[in-house]
Design an enzyme around this catalytic site. Structure first.
Site, PDB file in Angstrom:
ATOM      1  N   TRP A  88       1.008  -1.422   0.125  1.00 60.06           N
ATOM      2  CA  TRP A  88       0.217  -0.127   0.037  1.00 60.06           C
ATOM      3  C   TRP A  88       0.742   1.257  -0.065  1.00 60.06           C
ATOM      4  O   TRP A  88       0.668   2.030  -0.630  1.00 60.06           O
ATOM      5  CB  TRP A  88      -0.844  -0.033   1.024  1.00 60.06           C
ATOM      6  CG  TRP A  88      -1.874   1.288   1.351  1.00 60.06           C
ATOM      7  CD1 TRP A  88      -3.075   1.247   0.736  1.00 60.06           C
ATOM      8  CD2 TRP A  88      -1.593   2.351   2.096  1.00 60.06           C
ATOM      9  NE1 TRP A  88      -3.678   2.577   0.864  1.00 60.06           N
ATOM     10  CE2 TRP A  88      -2.721   3.103   1.624  1.00 60.06           C
ATOM     11  CE3 TRP A  88      -0.635   2.979   2.856  1.00 60.06           C
ATOM     12  CZ2 TRP A  88      -2.648   4.536   2.158  1.00 60.06           C
ATOM     13  CZ3 TRP A  88      -0.558   4.251   3.076  1.00 60.06           C
ATOM     14  CH2 TRP A  88      -1.620   5.096   2.943  1.00 60.06           C
ATOM     15  N   ASP A 132      -5.877  -2.864  -2.204  1.00 61.95           N
ATOM     16  CA  ASP A 132      -5.717  -3.083  -0.692  1.00 61.95           C
ATOM     17  C   ASP A 132      -6.136  -1.727   0.388  1.00 61.95           C
ATOM     18  O   ASP A 132      -6.353  -1.883   1.473  1.00 61.95           O
ATOM     19  CB  ASP A 132      -4.327  -3.435  -0.282  1.00 61.95           C
ATOM     20  CG  ASP A 132      -3.768  -4.707  -0.774  1.00 61.95           C
ATOM     21  OD1 ASP A 132      -4.705  -5.649  -1.025  1.00 61.95           O
ATOM     22  OD2 ASP A 132      -2.413  -4.896  -0.986  1.00 61.95           O
ATOM     23  N   ASP A 133      -6.533  -0.471  -0.172  1.00 61.40           N
ATOM     24  CA  ASP A 133      -6.808   0.283   0.676  1.00 61.40           C
ATOM     25  C   ASP A 133      -8.377   0.160   0.870  1.00 61.40           C
ATOM     26  O   ASP A 133      -9.069  -0.026   0.028  1.00 61.40           O
ATOM     27  CB  ASP A 133      -6.751   1.783  -0.434  1.00 61.40           C
ATOM     28  CG  ASP A 133      -6.967   3.070   0.287  1.00 61.40           C
ATOM     29  OD1 ASP A 133      -6.125   3.583   0.997  1.00 61.40           O
ATOM     30  OD2 ASP A 133      -8.294   3.404   0.268  1.00 61.40           O
ATOM     31  N   LEU A 134      -8.516   0.276   2.280  1.00 59.03           N
ATOM     32  CA  LEU A 134      -9.838   0.144   2.781  1.00 59.03           C
ATOM     33  C   LEU A 134     -11.038   0.936   2.189  1.00 59.03           C
ATOM     34  O   LEU A 134     -12.065   0.585   1.692  1.00 59.03           O
ATOM     35  CB  LEU A 134      -9.835   0.414   4.411  1.00 59.03           C
ATOM     36  CG  LEU A 134     -11.204   0.066   4.924  1.00 59.03           C
ATOM     37  CD1 LEU A 134     -11.692  -1.276   4.755  1.00 59.03           C
ATOM     38  CD2 LEU A 134     -10.921   0.360   6.530  1.00 59.03           C
TER      39      LEU A 134
END
Length: 206
Positions: free
Chosen positions: A136, A155-157
């Site tokens: 990230w 992968d960033d929420l």
């Protein structure tokens, strides 16, 4: 907005969901940080981990003030004592990570002439051996320091949450790797401008 002069927007708006997001979202401002200085950006990204932006800015400013020209050159950083670095507000773990960046920089190239020859994924793999640096982190550097146009940080929420809201039927009931694979598939039509698409997703609120 005249999309004929912006090929990235023109391309993204061919996909109906992204077209709706763009129509209701302010255009992201240019956001290339640190004038492409990958070394300094790596240091800043480590300082910023798991703390507020305000706290990170203050600590990073104090950290830079430890050096005569406010630039933590790798060799100068490595001779700083733990006590000196702690005085800036850094944890023992982050000190270790910063030292890892400095050591990497002395042993490997981070200059533009070299980095610009590498593909995005090659840069990810090149930097992952640095302690404290994950995928990230590198993807954020690709987007905001190196200005790479086709990065999709799955992968960033927030990106995941916004994608699931944008594509509720396609993502219903999916979790884990199945969800990631689906989100990557849904973002395929946005190539080669997935960086801009991701920035719209971050700004999208309705």
């Amino acid at each position: 907005m005249d999309l004929t002069i912006d090929p990235a927007l023109a391309h993204l708006m061919q996909e109906p969901v992204m077209a709706r997001i763009i129509a209701g979202t302010p255009h992201p401002k240019p956001a290339v940080d640190w004038a492409g200085d990958l070394y300094l950006a790596l240091l800043e990204s480590i300082v910023s981990q798991q703390i507020s932006i305000k706290a990170a800015d203050a600590i990073f400013r104090r950290f830079r003030d430890l050096f005569p020209d406010q630039y933590p050159h790798a060799d100068a950083l490595l001779v700083k004592t733990t006590e000196e670095l702690r005085s800036a507000g850094l944890s023992f773990q982050k000190i270790s990570y910063l030292q890892s960046v400095a050591t990497f920089t002395l042993e490997n190239r981070l200059d533009h002439a070299f980095v610009n020859t590498l593909a995005d994924e090659d840069i990810v793999q090149y930097l992952l051996p640095i302690k404290g640096v994950g995928r990230w982190t590198v993807e954020m550097l690709l987007m905001f320091v190196l200005d790479r146009p086709d990065v999709f940080p799955v992968d960033d929420l927030v990106i995941r949450q916004r994608m699931m809201r944008a594509f509720p039927d396609e993502t219903a009931g999916l979790t884990g790797r199945a969800l990631i694979k689906k989100l990557q598939h849904l973002a395929e039509p946005w190539r080669p401008y997935r960086t801009l698409a991701s920035r719209y997703l971050w700004r999208w609120t309705t």
